[in-house]
Scaffold this motif. Sequence first.
Motif, PDB file in Angstrom:
ATOM      1  N   ARG A   1       0.810  -1.216   0.000  1.00 36.09           N
ATOM      2  CA  ARG A   1       0.000   0.000   0.000  1.00 36.09           C
ATOM      3  C   ARG A   1       0.842   1.265   0.000  1.00 36.09           C
ATOM      4  N   ALA A   2       2.175   1.116  -0.043  1.00 38.44           N
ATOM      5  CA  ALA A   2       3.049   2.295  -0.076  1.00 38.44           C
ATOM      6  C   ALA A   2       2.824   3.074  -1.370  1.00 38.44           C
ATOM      7  N   ASP A   3       3.036   4.383  -1.294  1.00 36.11           N
ATOM      8  CA  ASP A   3       2.798   5.251  -2.447  1.00 36.11           C
ATOM      9  C   ASP A   3       3.966   5.131  -3.425  1.00 36.11           C
ATOM     10  N   PRO A   4       3.752   4.594  -4.628  1.00 38.20           N
ATOM     11  CA  PRO A   4       4.853   4.483  -5.596  1.00 38.20           C
ATOM     12  C   PRO A   4       5.303   5.840  -6.125  1.00 38.20           C
ATOM     13  N   GLY A   5       4.477   6.874  -5.938  1.00 39.41           N
ATOM     14  CA  GLY A   5       4.868   8.204  -6.396  1.00 39.41           C
ATOM     15  C   GLY A   5       6.123   8.696  -5.709  1.00 39.41           C
ATOM     16  N   ARG A   6       6.357   8.271  -4.466  1.00 38.75           N
ATOM     17  CA  ARG A   6       7.569   8.685  -3.766  1.00 38.75           C
ATOM     18  C   ARG A   6       8.817   8.103  -4.435  1.00 38.75           C
ATOM     19  N   ILE A   7       8.695   6.880  -4.934  1.00 40.01           N
ATOM     20  CA  ILE A   7       9.829   6.255  -5.613  1.00 40.01           C
ATOM     21  C   ILE A   7      10.135   6.988  -6.913  1.00 40.01           C
ATOM     22  N   TYR A   8       9.098   7.296  -7.676  1.00 38.73           N
ATOM     23  CA  TYR A   8       9.300   8.037  -8.920  1.00 38.73           C
ATOM     24  C   TYR A   8       9.870   9.422  -8.641  1.00 38.73           C
ATOM     25  N   GLN A   9       9.411  10.070  -7.576  1.00 42.48           N
ATOM     26  CA  GLN A   9       9.923  11.397  -7.240  1.00 42.48           C
ATOM     27  C   GLN A   9      11.403  11.334  -6.893  1.00 42.48           C
ATOM     28  N   LEU A  10      11.797  10.318  -6.135  1.00 45.68           N
ATOM     29  CA  LEU A  10      13.213  10.155  -5.811  1.00 45.68           C
ATOM     30  C   LEU A  10      14.037   9.904  -7.065  1.00 45.68           C
ATOM     31  N   LYS A  11      13.498   9.139  -7.993  1.00 44.37           N
ATOM     32  CA  LYS A  11      14.228   8.887  -9.242  1.00 44.37           C
ATOM     33  C   LYS A  11      14.375  10.167 -10.045  1.00 44.37           C
ATOM     34  N   ARG A  12      13.346  11.014 -10.062  1.00 42.37           N
ATOM     35  CA  ARG A  12      13.445  12.287 -10.777  1.00 42.37           C
ATOM     36  C   ARG A  12      14.489  13.195 -10.138  1.00 42.37           C
TER      37      ARG A  12
ATOM     38  N   SER B   1      15.273  -1.487  -8.233  1.00 44.25           N
ATOM     39  CA  SER B   1      14.956  -2.734  -7.537  1.00 44.25           C
ATOM     40  C   SER B   1      13.790  -2.533  -6.562  1.00 44.25           C
ATOM     41  N   ILE B   2      13.791  -1.417  -5.843  1.00 45.92           N
ATOM     42  CA  ILE B   2      12.697  -1.138  -4.910  1.00 45.92           C
ATOM     43  C   ILE B   2      11.380  -1.004  -5.654  1.00 45.92           C
ATOM     44  N   LEU B   3      11.419  -0.324  -6.808  1.00 50.85           N
ATOM     45  CA  LEU B   3      10.200  -0.164  -7.599  1.00 50.85           C
ATOM     46  C   LEU B   3       9.693  -1.505  -8.105  1.00 50.85           C
ATOM     47  N   GLN B   4      10.610  -2.350  -8.600  1.00 44.29           N
ATOM     48  CA  GLN B   4      10.207  -3.670  -9.079  1.00 44.29           C
ATOM     49  C   GLN B   4       9.651  -4.514  -7.938  1.00 44.29           C
ATOM     50  N   ALA B   5      10.290  -4.418  -6.768  1.00 42.88           N
ATOM     51  CA  ALA B   5       9.793  -5.168  -5.609  1.00 42.88           C
ATOM     52  C   ALA B   5       8.405  -4.689  -5.200  1.00 42.88           C
ATOM     53  N   HIS B   6       8.203  -3.371  -5.255  1.00 42.53           N
ATOM     54  CA  HIS B   6       6.894  -2.831  -4.900  1.00 42.53           C
ATOM     55  C   HIS B   6       5.822  -3.308  -5.887  1.00 42.53           C
ATOM     56  N   LEU B   7       6.155  -3.270  -7.174  1.00 46.45           N
ATOM     57  CA  LEU B   7       5.194  -3.749  -8.176  1.00 46.45           C
ATOM     58  C   LEU B   7       4.899  -5.228  -7.987  1.00 46.45           C
ATOM     59  N   ALA B   8       5.942  -6.005  -7.625  1.00 42.93           N
ATOM     60  CA  ALA B   8       5.719  -7.427  -7.373  1.00 42.93           C
ATOM     61  C   ALA B   8       4.814  -7.621  -6.158  1.00 42.93           C
ATOM     62  N   GLN B   9       5.039  -6.802  -5.118  1.00 40.99           N
ATOM     63  CA  GLN B   9       4.175  -6.894  -3.934  1.00 40.99           C
ATOM     64  C   GLN B   9       2.731  -6.564  -4.279  1.00 40.99           C
TER      65      GLN B   9
END
Length: 375
Positions: free
Chosen positions: A229-240, A298-306
């Motif tokens: 349920r974590a917000d994936p937008g934070r991961i994308y923001q960090l990547k940007r 890797s974190i993004l892929q793990a989140h998508l897998a979760q």
Amino acid sequence: MSMAGNLRKVTSLGTVGGLRKVARLARRRPRVDLSHPARSPLGSSVVNCVTYREGVRAPADGDLVDAVERVRKRGDGFVWLGLHEPTDQEFAGIADLFDLHPLAVEDAIEAHQRPKLERYGETLFAVFKTVCYVEHEELTATSEVVNTGEIMVFVGQDFVITVRHGRHGSLGPLREELESDPQQLAKGPSAVLHAIADHVVDDYLTVIDSVQADIDQVETDVFAEAGARADPGRIYQLKRELLELKRAVVPLGRPLEDLATRPIRVVDPEIQAYFRDVRDHLLRATEQIAAFDELLNSILQAHLAQVTVAQNEDMRKITAWAAIVAVPTMVCGVYGMNFDHMPELHWRYGYGMVIGVISVACLALYRGFRRNGWL
């Protein structure tokens, strides 16, 4: 006549003669201390103007033209002029006085340049991207993490001109640190160039450490019990934000390589060893940024897998309950057709038997799904 107008006469009057002429014109008006930006005749963009001889700050006496004339007449020392976001008009006289190339002047005024190192005759022009970490209480999908600016440096035999863009990256503390080491500062303008490069790269490492804390927090949240349920937008923001940091750090590798290995006339040979140390620090920063980028992937892929696993679990639960509910639905559907001749329709115990059959079938299905991990 304004100071900028006096400076523009330099090229037409000749180098030495022009300087003397402009100096005589400047003496007709009261002296103004260039170190005070609010009183600077060149405009509010002037942060400081200091002359150094043998690594020691010389007493402030006169204006910029006088300072340059004295340095060139004596043949030792150099002038360090600091500017902050100058305009075309404010920079015009300075460009004429120091014979700066128009293309370099245009880059220094407009900013938004990649880190680079260029030589125009006897003048070296370097561009550094500065970065700072933006403090925030909680990382969100719109949080600004990294803020960037620029420092342009003109280096000649007897002058250093620094042009800063952005709200951070002040060189005041750096100037004080250099003045506390006269032996290093006595090596000339290239010592200032090295100090700026070292200062900028050290800021890269500081920002990288702060970004790592944000990445660690995101990683912890993703692999927590409710990580799906974590917000994936934070991961994308960090990547940007990491991409913005990467644009500042990675292109600086080639200029530092040239400063560390290639002979350049305005760079003292002893200073090149120091540039090699700065280059090593930059390589460390570059490697960390690349590692962070891979880690975020890797974190993004793990989140998508979760998320996928959570969705599959939800679908299995829905399917299991649908199968359980299908039993009474089917039985009720059959007996709801209201035919006269149906088995056990008028039997006294028919209703209880049907309810019992439905309950047993639903319980059997429920236990089967539980045993298989669907419920």
